[in-house]
Design an enzyme around this catalytic site. Structure first.
Site, PDB file in Angstrom:
ATOM      1  N   CYS A   1       0.823  -1.214   0.000  1.00 46.30           N
ATOM      2  CA  CYS A   1       0.000   0.000   0.000  1.00 46.30           C
ATOM      3  C   CYS A   1       0.859   1.267   0.000  1.00 46.30           C
ATOM      4  O   CYS A   1       0.468   2.280  -0.575  1.00 46.30           O
ATOM      5  CB  CYS A   1      -0.907   0.007   1.221  1.00 46.30           C
ATOM      6  SG  CYS A   1      -1.425  -1.611   1.791  1.00 46.30           S
TER       7      CYS A   1
ATOM      8  N   ASP B   1      -3.491  -2.463   8.065  1.00 49.57           N
ATOM      9  CA  ASP B   1      -4.519  -3.235   8.748  1.00 49.57           C
ATOM     10  C   ASP B   1      -4.399  -4.738   8.528  1.00 49.57           C
ATOM     11  O   ASP B   1      -4.600  -5.519   9.450  1.00 49.57           O
ATOM     12  CB  ASP B   1      -5.903  -2.761   8.291  1.00 49.57           C
ATOM     13  CG  ASP B   1      -6.223  -1.403   8.871  1.00 49.57           C
ATOM     14  OD1 ASP B   1      -5.353  -0.518   8.791  1.00 49.57           O
ATOM     15  OD2 ASP B   1      -7.325  -1.221   9.399  1.00 49.57           O
TER      16      ASP B   1
ATOM     17  N   CYS C   1      -2.485   3.537   3.312  1.00 50.93           N
ATOM     18  CA  CYS C   1      -3.206   2.592   4.167  1.00 50.93           C
ATOM     19  C   CYS C   1      -4.298   3.294   4.969  1.00 50.93           C
ATOM     20  O   CYS C   1      -4.206   4.482   5.275  1.00 50.93           O
ATOM     21  CB  CYS C   1      -2.256   1.884   5.118  1.00 50.93           C
ATOM     22  SG  CYS C   1      -1.757   0.273   4.506  1.00 50.93           S
ATOM     23  N   ASP C   2      -5.265   2.499   5.349  1.00 49.92           N
ATOM     24  CA  ASP C   2      -6.558   3.002   5.822  1.00 49.92           C
ATOM     25  C   ASP C   2      -6.517   4.247   6.709  1.00 49.92           C
ATOM     26  O   ASP C   2      -7.180   5.243   6.435  1.00 49.92           O
ATOM     27  CB  ASP C   2      -7.283   1.903   6.601  1.00 49.92           C
ATOM     28  CG  ASP C   2      -7.596   0.700   5.750  1.00 49.92           C
ATOM     29  OD1 ASP C   2      -7.216   0.675   4.566  1.00 49.92           O
ATOM     30  OD2 ASP C   2      -8.227  -0.227   6.267  1.00 49.92           O
ATOM     31  N   LYS C   3      -5.782   4.179   7.816  1.00 45.18           N
ATOM     32  CA  LYS C   3      -5.885   5.256   8.806  1.00 45.18           C
ATOM     33  C   LYS C   3      -5.117   6.504   8.394  1.00 45.18           C
ATOM     34  O   LYS C   3      -5.319   7.578   8.949  1.00 45.18           O
ATOM     35  CB  LYS C   3      -5.378   4.787  10.176  1.00 45.18           C
ATOM     36  CG  LYS C   3      -6.050   3.541  10.685  1.00 45.18           C
ATOM     37  CD  LYS C   3      -7.549   3.683  10.740  1.00 45.18           C
ATOM     38  CE  LYS C   3      -8.211   2.347  10.982  1.00 45.18           C
ATOM     39  NZ  LYS C   3      -8.045   1.377   9.895  1.00 45.18           N
TER      40      LYS C   3
ATOM     41  N   CYS D   1      -5.389  -1.941  -0.938  1.00 48.91           N
ATOM     42  CA  CYS D   1      -6.344  -3.018  -1.198  1.00 48.91           C
ATOM     43  C   CYS D   1      -7.372  -2.573  -2.243  1.00 48.91           C
ATOM     44  O   CYS D   1      -7.859  -1.440  -2.195  1.00 48.91           O
ATOM     45  CB  CYS D   1      -7.047  -3.406   0.089  1.00 48.91           C
ATOM     46  SG  CYS D   1      -5.915  -3.978   1.374  1.00 48.91           S
TER      47      CYS D   1
ATOM     48  N   SER E   1     -13.944  -4.615   8.578  1.00 52.99           N
ATOM     49  CA  SER E   1     -13.211  -4.200   7.392  1.00 52.99           C
ATOM     50  C   SER E   1     -14.209  -3.914   6.289  1.00 52.99           C
ATOM     51  O   SER E   1     -15.323  -4.447   6.275  1.00 52.99           O
ATOM     52  CB  SER E   1     -12.292  -5.340   6.947  1.00 52.99           C
ATOM     53  OG  SER E   1     -12.006  -5.224   5.584  1.00 52.99           O
TER      54      SER E   1
HETATM   55 FE1  FES Z   1      -3.172  -1.064   3.253  1.00 53.41          FE
HETATM   56 FE2  FES Z   1      -5.616  -2.319   2.889  1.00 53.41          FE
HETATM   57  S1  FES Z   1      -3.907  -2.956   4.120  1.00 53.41           S
HETATM   58  S2  FES Z   1      -4.942  -0.369   2.225  1.00 53.41           S
END
Ligand code: FES
EC number: 4.2.1.9
Length: 578
Positions: free
Chosen positions: A60, A92, A133-135, A205, A481
């Site tokens: 990511c 994550d 990445c998400d956060k 992702c 998720s």
């Molecule tokens: Fe990085 Fe899903 S683990 S965006």
């Protein structure tokens, strides 16, 4: 990409960086800059921070250094001095559900705090945040609003889909394959073949999971350039977007446009619309109030629920649909979703954005292409309402969330099976110690309880791998998720750690999930609930110090974004001396 112009920039004496560059007493500061190869003419320019969460932890983030370099080129072309730095992000898929860390949500606050402290410490004048990445996405956008200097967000882009036995796959397929392997419907060799091809490139992702959902939010809020979210991470076209982002932040500085000018209540409503229309991750319901909190805007779970209930579901993106982020890019990206909503009167077209234009002006030349089914116009919507529903009831007085996109039914009545951690529930699922009609209750996984509101990905993926469909439901004060499927209710508030009703459920209680009417109830009387609450005692957090302990003490309810300074309303930090 527009040609670079040299905008009329504020005088150095008007900018925050004057505190570290001007005057006799700043000679030592200037020495530091000269030590890095800069000359007096460069030190005289506006300082523009370029922060990315580049790291080698996950695909990511691995391509962000190249994009940060392109942002810097754009800044320099327009008269700024770009200064790059990194912040953390935790991934994550790797950083949850083990003894090292139960949840990555804590990192959102760490990211916001670290960007804020760095920029304040070094007195930079403008900011470009490059996240993946998400956060990192909500964390960086929160920092932009908290600092309120001219700032722009750039997403790092998504991964390309993998190809397994003739069809596209993502990492979600690998999570679910673990369940299939445990169920005996997949061999070790097949699992190995899949894990080797599922993730073929750098990038986040690929489905409409949290990162891609929040990337849509960055465009819909107006904090990112139109069309910047969708180019895959490895496409060269992303460099062009990054360079334009660097140029555009200089225009924002020139015109003194700041994040709180952009993130208004209308902009937040636009963002919630796009989340609903795209069947986005439930995590957006947590992050939007947190972003609103930094903007000083009241934007509640009920506001989000109203928007979800009145927004058609327009896309076919995984996990509810067929396609991934690259497919969305191929049909025109996030602007196509926004255009479909704008054409139907469901978007505020007059909101300003970091492009210097309004939403409607940005979308003037955008069309929803015919002959494709990735994004539908409103008249041909996949379903009449959004993919997310806010629930309330005696089990969730402050609210809860269920994702109904892709579900055959969102109504479920069943029998409670209670687990006080995800591990306990996961073990039961692995052993198939459940039966049709069960409602699996995972509690003490909320913002304070986890701490950090862990995603129940292992359990939901195992259930999906075992093909339970809608025969079993799952409810939790934790999160899910974006890759979650099945009837899964999350964000139940108040959480078990503070004595919320979810802590009081017992095995055998009857639980009713009603996504059609927005209800979540346990069929016991108020008197019985009160008696159980009287007998309830809080549990001690397992962390004695550090960031996780701090989050366990400070985090607000999921209904208000699980923030560590609720009610800040943008008043705590206002970096406004430009
Ligand atoms: Fe990085 Fe899903 S683990 S965006």
């Amino acid at each position: 990409m527009s040609a670079p112009t040299t905008p009329h920039l504020p005088e150095k004496s008007e900018l925050p960086s004057r505190h570290v560059t001007l005057g006799v007493e700043r000679a030592p500061h200037r020495s530091f800059y000269y030590a890095m190869g800069l000359g007096p003419d460069e030190v005289a320019k506006p300082f523009v921070g370029v922060v990315s969460c580049w790291n080698e932890a996950a695909p990511c983030n691995i391509a962000l250094d190249r994009q940060a370099a392109a942002v810097k080129a754009g800044v320099a072309e327009c008269g700024g001095l770009p200064r790059e730095f990194c912040t953390i992000t935790v991934t994550d898929s790797l950083a949850m559900g083990h003894e090292g860390m139960k949840s990555s949500l804590v990192s959102r606050e760490v990211i916001a705090d670290s960007v804020e402290v760095f920029i304040r410490g070094h007195s930079y004048d403008a900011l470009v945040c490059v996240g993946s990445c998400d956060k990192s996405l909500p964390g960086m956008m929160m920092a932009m609003l908290r600092l309120n200097i001219p700032a722009l967000f750039l997403y790092g882009g998504s991964i390309l889909p993998g190809r397994y036995r003739g069809h596209d796959v993502t990492v979600q397929d690998v999570f679910e394959a673990v369940g299939a392997r445990q169920a005996g419907t997949m061999t070790d060799e097949e699992l190995h073949e899949l894990e080797c091809v599922a993730c073929p490139s750098a990038g986040t992702c690929g489905g409409q999971y949290t990162a891609n959902t929040m990337a849509c939010v960055s465009e819909a809020l107006g904090l990112a350039l139109p069309g910047s979210a969708s180019p895959p991470a490895v496409y060269e076209s992303r460099d062009r977007v990054a360079r334009q982002s660097g140029r555009s932040v200089m225009d924002l500085l020139s015109n003194r446009v700041r994040p709180r000018d952009i993130v208004t209540r209308k902009a937040l409503e636009n963002a919630a619309r796009v989340v609903a229309a795209s069947g986005g991750s439930t995590n957006a319901v947590l992050h939007l109030p947190a972003i609103a909190n930094e903007a000083g805007v009241d934007f509640t779970l009920d506001d989000i629920g109203h928007i979800f209930a009145t927004t058609p579901y327009l896309t076919s993106l995984k996990p509810g649909g067929k396609y991934v982020a690259k497919d969305l890019y191929d049909v025109g990206g996030v602007p196509v979703i926004m255009k479909a909503l704008l054409d139907a009167g469901l978007l505020h077209g007059d909101c300003i954005t970091v492009s210097g234009k309004t939403v409607a002006e940005n979308l003037a030349d955008t069309r929803v292409p015919t002959g494709q089914d990735v994004v539908k116009p409103v008249a041909e919507a996949y379903s009449p309402t959004g993919g997310l529903v806010v629930l309330r009831g005696n089990l969730a007085p402050e609210g809860a969330i269920v994702k109904v996109a892709g579900l055959a039914t969102s109504v479920f009545k069943g029998t409670a099976r209670c687990f006080d951690s995800e591990e306990e529930c996961f073990a039961a699922v692995q052993n198939r110690a459940y039966k049709d009609g069960d409602v699996l209750v995972i509690r003490y996984e909320g913002p304070r309880g986890g701490p950090g509101m862990r995603e129940m990905l292992s359990t939901t993926a195992a259930l999906a791998g075992q093909n339970v469909g809608s025969r079993v439901a799952l409810i939790t004060d934790g999160r899910f998720s974006g890759a979650t499927r099945g009837i899964s209710v999350g964000h139940i508030s108040p959480e078990a750690a503070v004595g919320g009703p979810i802590a009081l459920i017992r095995d055998g209680d009857t639980i009713v999930i009603d996504g059609e009417n927005g209800r979540l109830d346990v069929e016991i009387s108020d008197e019985e609930l009160a008696a159980r609450h009287k007998a309830w005692t809080p549990r001690k957090t397992r962390y004695g110090s550090g960031a996780l302990w701090r989050f366990a003490q400070l985090a607000s309810s999921a209904a208000t974004g699980a923030v560590t300074h609720p009610g800040a309303k943008g008043e705590v930090f206002d970096y406004s001396d430009i």
